[in-house]
Design a protein around this motif. Structure first.
Motif, PDB file in Angstrom:
ATOM      1  N   VAL A   1       0.839  -1.204   0.000  1.00 57.46           N
ATOM      2  CA  VAL A   1       0.000   0.000   0.000  1.00 57.46           C
ATOM      3  C   VAL A   1       0.870   1.249   0.000  1.00 57.46           C
ATOM      4  O   VAL A   1       0.511   2.265  -0.612  1.00 57.46           O
ATOM      5  N   ASN A   2       2.029   1.194   0.648  1.00 56.60           N
ATOM      6  CA  ASN A   2       2.885   2.375   0.636  1.00 56.60           C
ATOM      7  C   ASN A   2       3.459   2.641  -0.755  1.00 56.60           C
ATOM      8  O   ASN A   2       3.635   3.801  -1.140  1.00 56.60           O
ATOM      9  N   VAL A   3       3.686   1.592  -1.534  1.00 51.98           N
ATOM     10  CA  VAL A   3       4.047   1.770  -2.953  1.00 51.98           C
ATOM     11  C   VAL A   3       2.832   2.355  -3.701  1.00 51.98           C
ATOM     12  O   VAL A   3       2.951   3.292  -4.499  1.00 51.98           O
ATOM     13  N   PHE A   4       1.659   1.804  -3.395  1.00 55.36           N
ATOM     14  CA  PHE A   4       0.403   2.265  -4.014  1.00 55.36           C
ATOM     15  C   PHE A   4       0.168   3.760  -3.730  1.00 55.36           C
ATOM     16  O   PHE A   4      -0.277   4.512  -4.605  1.00 55.36           O
ATOM     17  N   PHE A   5       0.506   4.200  -2.492  1.00 48.87           N
ATOM     18  CA  PHE A   5       0.370   5.625  -2.153  1.00 48.87           C
ATOM     19  C   PHE A   5       1.238   6.483  -3.082  1.00 48.87           C
ATOM     20  O   PHE A   5       0.803   7.539  -3.557  1.00 48.87           O
ATOM     21  N   GLU A   6       2.466   6.026  -3.325  1.00 49.32           N
ATOM     22  CA  GLU A   6       3.364   6.801  -4.204  1.00 49.32           C
ATOM     23  C   GLU A   6       2.810   6.848  -5.622  1.00 49.32           C
ATOM     24  O   GLU A   6       2.846   7.888  -6.288  1.00 49.32           O
TER      25      GLU A   6
ATOM     26  N   LEU B   1       0.032   9.562 -10.180  1.00 52.88           N
ATOM     27  CA  LEU B   1      -1.097   9.552 -11.126  1.00 52.88           C
ATOM     28  C   LEU B   1      -1.952  10.806 -10.943  1.00 52.88           C
ATOM     29  O   LEU B   1      -2.370  11.431 -11.928  1.00 52.88           O
ATOM     30  N   ALA B   2      -2.181  11.209  -9.677  1.00 55.72           N
ATOM     31  CA  ALA B   2      -2.994  12.410  -9.421  1.00 55.72           C
ATOM     32  C   ALA B   2      -2.337  13.634 -10.061  1.00 55.72           C
ATOM     33  O   ALA B   2      -3.021  14.481 -10.649  1.00 55.72           O
ATOM     34  N   GLY B   3      -1.014  13.721  -9.968  1.00 53.15           N
ATOM     35  CA  GLY B   3      -0.290  14.832 -10.586  1.00 53.15           C
ATOM     36  C   GLY B   3      -0.484  14.825 -12.097  1.00 53.15           C
ATOM     37  O   GLY B   3      -0.694  15.869 -12.722  1.00 53.15           O
ATOM     38  N   MET B   4      -0.449  13.643 -12.705  1.00 57.34           N
ATOM     39  CA  MET B   4      -0.599  13.538 -14.166  1.00 57.34           C
ATOM     40  C   MET B   4      -2.026  13.869 -14.607  1.00 57.34           C
ATOM     41  O   MET B   4      -2.249  14.377 -15.695  1.00 57.34           O
ATOM     42  N   MET B   5      -3.019  13.587 -13.747  1.00 54.67           N
ATOM     43  CA  MET B   5      -4.422  13.729 -14.150  1.00 54.67           C
ATOM     44  C   MET B   5      -4.984  15.123 -13.858  1.00 54.67           C
ATOM     45  O   MET B   5      -6.085  15.444 -14.312  1.00 54.67           O
ATOM     46  N   GLN B   6      -4.236  15.955 -13.099  1.00 50.14           N
ATOM     47  CA  GLN B   6      -4.866  17.164 -12.577  1.00 50.14           C
ATOM     48  C   GLN B   6      -5.332  18.154 -13.651  1.00 50.14           C
ATOM     49  O   GLN B   6      -6.293  18.869 -13.429  1.00 50.14           O
ATOM     50  N   GLY B   7      -4.729  18.161 -14.830  1.00 49.57           N
ATOM     51  CA  GLY B   7      -5.197  19.088 -15.873  1.00 49.57           C
ATOM     52  C   GLY B   7      -6.252  18.475 -16.788  1.00 49.57           C
ATOM     53  O   GLY B   7      -6.808  19.159 -17.652  1.00 49.57           O
ATOM     54  N   LEU B   8      -6.529  17.203 -16.641  1.00 53.69           N
ATOM     55  CA  LEU B   8      -7.412  16.487 -17.579  1.00 53.69           C
ATOM     56  C   LEU B   8      -8.847  16.494 -17.047  1.00 53.69           C
ATOM     57  O   LEU B   8      -9.267  15.597 -16.326  1.00 53.69           O
ATOM     58  N   GLU B   9      -9.578  17.558 -17.414  1.00 52.89           N
ATOM     59  CA  GLU B   9     -10.846  17.804 -16.739  1.00 52.89           C
ATOM     60  C   GLU B   9     -11.985  16.881 -17.141  1.00 52.89           C
ATOM     61  O   GLU B   9     -13.030  16.851 -16.489  1.00 52.89           O
ATOM     62  N   ASP B  10     -11.809  16.086 -18.208  1.00 53.93           N
ATOM     63  CA  ASP B  10     -12.876  15.139 -18.601  1.00 53.93           C
ATOM     64  C   ASP B  10     -12.941  13.947 -17.648  1.00 53.93           C
ATOM     65  O   ASP B  10     -13.912  13.201 -17.641  1.00 53.93           O
TER      66      ASP B  10
ATOM     67  N   SER C   1     -12.482   3.868   5.083  1.00 48.86           N
ATOM     68  CA  SER C   1     -11.248   3.376   5.691  1.00 48.86           C
ATOM     69  C   SER C   1     -10.218   4.502   5.787  1.00 48.86           C
ATOM     70  O   SER C   1     -10.241   5.464   5.000  1.00 48.86           O
ATOM     71  N   GLY C   2      -9.291   4.358   6.741  1.00 51.63           N
ATOM     72  CA  GLY C   2      -8.210   5.334   6.865  1.00 51.63           C
ATOM     73  C   GLY C   2      -7.390   5.409   5.587  1.00 51.63           C
ATOM     74  O   GLY C   2      -6.961   6.492   5.168  1.00 51.63           O
ATOM     75  N   THR C   3      -7.193   4.272   4.951  1.00 49.01           N
ATOM     76  CA  THR C   3      -6.404   4.234   3.708  1.00 49.01           C
ATOM     77  C   THR C   3      -7.098   5.037   2.603  1.00 49.01           C
ATOM     78  O   THR C   3      -6.440   5.790   1.868  1.00 49.01           O
ATOM     79  N   ALA C   4      -8.428   4.892   2.500  1.00 47.19           N
ATOM     80  CA  ALA C   4      -9.171   5.641   1.468  1.00 47.19           C
ATOM     81  C   ALA C   4      -9.057   7.144   1.734  1.00 47.19           C
ATOM     82  O   ALA C   4      -8.904   7.945   0.793  1.00 47.19           O
ATOM     83  N   ILE C   5      -9.080   7.523   3.010  1.00 52.87           N
ATOM     84  CA  ILE C   5      -8.946   8.957   3.337  1.00 52.87           C
ATOM     85  C   ILE C   5      -7.549   9.455   2.945  1.00 52.87           C
ATOM     86  O   ILE C   5      -7.400  10.522   2.348  1.00 52.87           O
ATOM     87  N   THR C   6      -6.514   8.653   3.246  1.00 54.31           N
ATOM     88  CA  THR C   6      -5.152   9.053   2.832  1.00 54.31           C
ATOM     89  C   THR C   6      -5.076   9.211   1.318  1.00 54.31           C
ATOM     90  O   THR C   6      -4.518  10.191   0.807  1.00 54.31           O
ATOM     91  N   LEU C   7      -5.654   8.258   0.574  1.00 54.80           N
ATOM     92  CA  LEU C   7      -5.631   8.331  -0.897  1.00 54.80           C
ATOM     93  C   LEU C   7      -6.312   9.624  -1.361  1.00 54.80           C
ATOM     94  O   LEU C   7      -5.803  10.336  -2.238  1.00 54.80           O
ATOM     95  N   ALA C   8      -7.464   9.947  -0.752  1.00 57.39           N
ATOM     96  CA  ALA C   8      -8.208  11.157  -1.140  1.00 57.39           C
ATOM     97  C   ALA C   8      -7.370  12.406  -0.834  1.00 57.39           C
ATOM     98  O   ALA C   8      -7.264  13.317  -1.671  1.00 57.39           O
TER      99      ALA C   8
ATOM    100  N   LYS D   1      -5.344  -0.287  -8.349  1.00 58.06           N
ATOM    101  CA  LYS D   1      -6.014  -1.076  -7.319  1.00 58.06           C
ATOM    102  C   LYS D   1      -4.996  -1.814  -6.459  1.00 58.06           C
ATOM    103  O   LYS D   1      -4.024  -2.357  -6.981  1.00 58.06           O
ATOM    104  N   HIS D   2      -5.223  -1.811  -5.147  1.00 57.15           N
ATOM    105  CA  HIS D   2      -4.423  -2.658  -4.246  1.00 57.15           C
ATOM    106  C   HIS D   2      -5.359  -3.632  -3.542  1.00 57.15           C
ATOM    107  O   HIS D   2      -6.381  -3.228  -2.983  1.00 57.15           O
ATOM    108  N   THR D   3      -4.990  -4.907  -3.556  1.00 62.22           N
ATOM    109  CA  THR D   3      -5.789  -5.941  -2.892  1.00 62.22           C
ATOM    110  C   THR D   3      -4.933  -6.635  -1.849  1.00 62.22           C
ATOM    111  O   THR D   3      -3.931  -7.277  -2.196  1.00 62.22           O
ATOM    112  N   ALA D   4      -5.298  -6.514  -0.575  1.00 59.80           N
ATOM    113  CA  ALA D   4      -4.592  -7.274   0.472  1.00 59.80           C
ATOM    114  C   ALA D   4      -5.165  -8.682   0.487  1.00 59.80           C
ATOM    115  O   ALA D   4      -6.384  -8.862   0.485  1.00 59.80           O
TER     116      ALA D   4
END
Ligand SMILES: NC(=O)C1=CN([C@@H]2O[C@H](COP(=O)(O)OP(=O)(O)OC[C@H]3O[C@@H](n4cnc5c(N)ncnc54)[C@H](O)[C@@H]3O)[C@@H](O)[C@H]2O)C=CC1
Ligand SMILES: O=C(O)C1=N[C@H](C(=O)O)C[C@H](O)C1
Length: 239
Positions: free
Chosen positions: A105-110, A115-124, A142-149, A200-203
């Motif tokens: 998940v810590n790799v997933f966070f990175e 990805l968020a940086g790459m998508m920020q100008g793509l308004e569609d 979940s706490g993880t979903a809040i961190t992702l947000a 997607k991350h699946t534990a």
């Protein structure tokens, strides 16, 4: 290392197993009010708190006051996180909190930040987060979903917050699903009229969360200050 387990449920038991495999000793198990237990800072190297939202703050700060460093993974108590940090500093103690201790998940966070940086100008593309957990989970989302947000919001000035289910245009919807025996699955989706992108991350079990928490405790022993899993993993991988 001598470990106190604050919370001896699904995670506490998995952490005990992994801690013992790594040569550590569990010297205290707390499943009720921490005031009912004797905390001797000279006999405990680190406390690991995986308890319940309404007990976490008291558990954590009581340990700081007894000069015991704390690793906490309990979710759903973060309204008091800043207060806990303040008490940690006042008591010259040590603290690591992570909404998710698993290496994956810590790799997933990175990946999520990138990805968020790459998508920020793509308004569609509209972003949403889905988390699926077992039916015993007390908090949602979940706490993880809040961190992702929070990570996505930091990369995109048009997004102002997150919301469970029905979100406004400038909020990220988080969908929290509860299904039997699911240890934790998180999906971030960017959807447009012509395509969608999904990470997607699946534990597959709780082993990854528990191993990360024990490795964090090994890192914290003998230190003073407030750290993150990024600090732990940087030391582990020397970068
Ligand atoms: N950060 C991470 O990597 C992960 C975090 N978690 C979080 O850890 C927490 C615990 O999860 P589980 O072990 O699945 O829950 P659980 O319900 O199996 O265990 C919680 C335990 O805390 C005990 N408890 C009740 N009051 C207490 C008190 N005052 N002090 C200490 N313990 C007390 C309960 O008796 C119970 O055994 C949850 O908040 C969950 O979201 C879970 C997995 C991974
Ligand atoms: O309660 C759980 O089980 C989990 N909680 C954490 C969270 O809220 O993100 C981490 C993991 O997904 C399992």
């Amino acid at each position: 290392m001598k470990i106190a387990l604050l919370g001896y449920g699904r995670m506490g038991k998995t952490i005990e197993e992994i801690a013992e495999q790594r040569g550590h000793e569990v010297v205290l198990k707390v499943s009720d009010d921490i005031d009912n237990h004797e905390l001797d800072g000279s006999k405990i190297d680190v406390a690991i708190d995986f308890s319940i939202p309404k007990a976490a703050f008291k558990n954590i700060t009581t340990c700081f006051k007894h000069n015991i460093p704390v690793v906490s993974g309990t979710t759903g108590w973060l309204d008091n996180y800043e207060k806990a940090r303040k008490i940690c500093k006042e008591e010259d103690s040590a603290f690591i909190y992570a909404s998710n201790f698993s290496l994956g998940v810590n790799v997933f966070f990175e990946l999520n930040k990138k990805l968020a940086g790459m998508m920020q100008g793509l308004e569609d593309y509209k972003v949403d987060i889905e988390e699926i957990h077992h039916t015993q989970k007390l908090d949602a989302p979940s706490g993880t979903a809040i961190t992702l947000a929070q990570q996505i919001i930091e990369e995109n000035s048009k997004l102002k917050g997150w919301q469970l289910d029905d979100a406004d245009e400038d909020e990220i919807p988080i969908y929290a699903k509860r299904e039997e025996n699911v240890p934790g699955t998180h999906t971030v989706t960017y959807d447009s009229p012509i395509d969608s992108i999904e990470i997607k991350h699946t534990a597959k079990s709780r082993q990854g969360f528990a191993l990360g928490a024990v490795v964090a405790a090994e890192y914290l022993k003998g230190k003073q200050g407030i750290f993150t899993m990024k600090d732990v993993l940087s030391e582990l991988f020397n970068n």
